[in-house]
Every structure is written in structure tokens, then in C-alpha cells.
Design a protein around this motif. Structure first.
Motif, PDB file in Angstrom:
ATOM      1  N   ARG A 227      34.552 -17.993  37.171  1.00 15.98           N
ATOM      2  CA  ARG A 227      34.915 -16.547  37.327  1.00 15.98           C
ATOM      3  C   ARG A 227      36.026 -16.442  38.188  1.00 15.98           C
ATOM      4  O   ARG A 227      36.372 -17.424  38.837  1.00 15.98           O
ATOM      5  CB  ARG A 227      33.511 -16.098  38.187  1.00 15.98           C
ATOM      6  N   ASP A 228      36.601 -15.346  37.736  1.00 12.71           N
ATOM      7  CA  ASP A 228      37.702 -14.793  38.639  1.00 12.71           C
ATOM      8  C   ASP A 228      37.559 -13.484  39.394  1.00 12.71           C
ATOM      9  O   ASP A 228      37.611 -12.492  38.768  1.00 12.71           O
ATOM     10  CB  ASP A 228      38.997 -14.692  37.848  1.00 12.71           C
ATOM     11  N   ASN A 229      37.119 -13.626  40.589  1.00 15.90           N
ATOM     12  CA  ASN A 229      36.685 -12.543  41.184  1.00 15.90           C
ATOM     13  C   ASN A 229      37.893 -11.610  41.482  1.00 15.90           C
ATOM     14  O   ASN A 229      37.774 -10.200  41.801  1.00 15.90           O
ATOM     15  CB  ASN A 229      36.020 -12.868  42.581  1.00 15.90           C
ATOM     16  N   ILE A 230      39.058 -12.136  41.545  1.00 17.36           N
ATOM     17  CA  ILE A 230      40.341 -11.232  41.769  1.00 17.36           C
ATOM     18  C   ILE A 230      40.474 -10.413  40.531  1.00 17.36           C
ATOM     19  O   ILE A 230      40.638  -9.195  40.413  1.00 17.36           O
ATOM     20  CB  ILE A 230      41.573 -12.075  42.356  1.00 17.36           C
TER      21      ILE A 230
ATOM     22  N   ARG B 148      27.811 -16.145  43.450  1.00 16.05           N
ATOM     23  CA  ARG B 148      29.031 -15.168  43.730  1.00 16.05           C
ATOM     24  C   ARG B 148      30.207 -15.997  43.918  1.00 16.05           C
ATOM     25  O   ARG B 148      31.317 -15.545  43.522  1.00 16.05           O
ATOM     26  CB  ARG B 148      28.690 -14.498  45.132  1.00 16.05           C
ATOM     27  N   ALA B 149      30.229 -16.924  44.718  1.00 15.94           N
ATOM     28  CA  ALA B 149      31.648 -17.684  45.106  1.00 15.94           C
ATOM     29  C   ALA B 149      32.087 -18.870  43.995  1.00 15.94           C
ATOM     30  O   ALA B 149      33.119 -19.502  44.078  1.00 15.94           O
ATOM     31  CB  ALA B 149      31.489 -18.191  46.463  1.00 15.94           C
TER      32      ALA B 149
ATOM     33  N   ASN C 264      38.196  -9.988  38.440  1.00 18.67           N
ATOM     34  CA  ASN C 264      36.928  -9.136  38.289  1.00 18.67           C
ATOM     35  C   ASN C 264      36.557  -9.779  37.035  1.00 18.67           C
ATOM     36  O   ASN C 264      35.880  -8.839  36.055  1.00 18.67           O
ATOM     37  CB  ASN C 264      37.094  -7.681  38.387  1.00 18.67           C
TER      38      ASN C 264
ATOM     39  N   SER D 187      32.148  -9.613  42.660  1.00 20.70           N
ATOM     40  CA  SER D 187      32.308 -10.543  44.097  1.00 20.70           C
ATOM     41  C   SER D 187      30.901 -10.504  44.645  1.00 20.70           C
ATOM     42  O   SER D 187      30.477 -11.396  45.224  1.00 20.70           O
ATOM     43  CB  SER D 187      33.505 -10.576  44.568  1.00 20.70           C
ATOM     44  N   SER D 188      30.262  -9.273  44.532  1.00 18.88           N
ATOM     45  CA  SER D 188      29.199  -8.969  45.087  1.00 18.88           C
ATOM     46  C   SER D 188      28.014  -9.520  44.451  1.00 18.88           C
ATOM     47  O   SER D 188      26.837  -9.458  45.001  1.00 18.88           O
ATOM     48  CB  SER D 188      28.982  -7.474  45.202  1.00 18.88           C
ATOM     49  N   TYR D 189      28.038 -10.079  43.262  1.00 15.66           N
ATOM     50  CA  TYR D 189      26.937 -10.350  42.256  1.00 15.66           C
ATOM     51  C   TYR D 189      27.216 -11.820  41.927  1.00 15.66           C
ATOM     52  O   TYR D 189      28.249 -12.470  41.594  1.00 15.66           O
ATOM     53  CB  TYR D 189      26.941  -9.611  41.128  1.00 15.66           C
ATOM     54  N   HIS D 190      25.862 -12.454  41.545  1.00 14.62           N
ATOM     55  CA  HIS D 190      25.748 -13.784  40.730  1.00 14.62           C
ATOM     56  C   HIS D 190      25.884 -13.244  39.340  1.00 14.62           C
ATOM     57  O   HIS D 190      25.372 -12.130  39.057  1.00 14.62           O
ATOM     58  CB  HIS D 190      24.552 -14.326  41.122  1.00 14.62           C
TER      59      HIS D 190
ATOM     60  N   THR E  25      32.811  -4.466  41.642  1.00 13.62           N
ATOM     61  CA  THR E  25      33.352  -5.596  41.707  1.00 13.62           C
ATOM     62  C   THR E  25      32.306  -6.771  41.530  1.00 13.62           C
ATOM     63  O   THR E  25      31.199  -6.584  41.974  1.00 13.62           O
ATOM     64  CB  THR E  25      34.101  -5.815  43.161  1.00 13.62           C
TER      65      THR E  25
END
Length: 120
Positions: A70-73, A51-52, A75, A28-31, A26
Motif C-alpha cells: 500500500r501507498d498511503n500517500i 494500516r501501516a 491512497n 491510512s485509517s483502514y486495514h 483516506t
């Protein structure tokens, strides 16, 4: 695993959106960062995003013409570029790391690149 896509042949002044899809983990754990490498040149920083998605930073060469998101959902990392110039021609790579950096050597995870060719 990271995979960049969205490259192609574009006329100068045009725009495109690059995507970087992650699998097996995922983002979301990373820059995340985008880099590019033109023929005969070293890999150079383009942009990064925290990250966010709160912090972003751009190379002077693309500032005002590029937007990293980015779209962390989903991925997925994105790079939207407009007003493309022939000097933007390069293979574009996405990268991920726990540190936020403009230096390519700081990134542990890299995707296969996607070629962007801008014709004059």
C-alpha cells in the motif's frame, strides 16, 4: 469509494499488478484486503495488509506468488501476482475495514472488482 483496476487476460506463468484507488477518504485509517470470486464460487480471501503496512497475510493458494502493498500517500492499495495459474481466474475486489480479517463479511467498504483471466 474504492476502485480496483489492472485486471486483464494473462498467460499462465505471467504476472500482473492490481491497483485499488480510494477517493473521498483516506486508506491510512483502514486495514485493507484483497478478495476474489471465480464464476460459480464464493468470494474468497486473498491477502490483507494492516494500516501501516507492517502486517501482511496471504491465503495458502497465493502464498509465495502474491505481494500485497500500500501507498498511503497515493491512497492506493496494490496486489502483485506472479506465476499466475488458470485457477487464479476471478474477479478481484479490494476492501477496507477497521478490523483486520480474512473474512469477507468483516469488511464494510468494497470496491468494484477487476477481472483477471489466466489462460493455459
Amino acid at each position: 469509494q474504492l476502485q480496483a483496476s489492472g485486471g486483464g487476460l494473462v498467460q499462465a506463468g505471467g504476472s500482473l499488478r492490481l491497483s485499488c484507488a480510494a477517493s473521498g477518504g483516506t486508506i491510512s485509517s483502514y486495514h485493507m484486503g484483497w478478495f476474489r470470486q471465480a464464476p460459480g464460487s464464493e468470494r474468497e480471501f486473498v491477502a490483507y495488509i494492516s494500516r501501516a503496512g507492517i502486517r501482511t497475510y496471504y491465503a495458502d493458494s497465493v502464498k509465495g506468488r502474491a505481494t500485497i502493498s500500500r501507498d498511503n500517500i497515493k491512497n492506493t492499495l496494490y496486489l502483485h501476482m506472479n506465476n499466475l495459474k488458470p485457477e487464479d481466474t476471478a474477479v478481484y475486489y479490494c476492501a477496507a475495514d477497521e478490523l483486520l480479517s480474512t473474512e469477507s463479511h468483516a469488511y464494510d467498504y468494497w470496491g468494484k472488482g477487476t477481472l483477471v483471466t489466466v489462460s493455459s
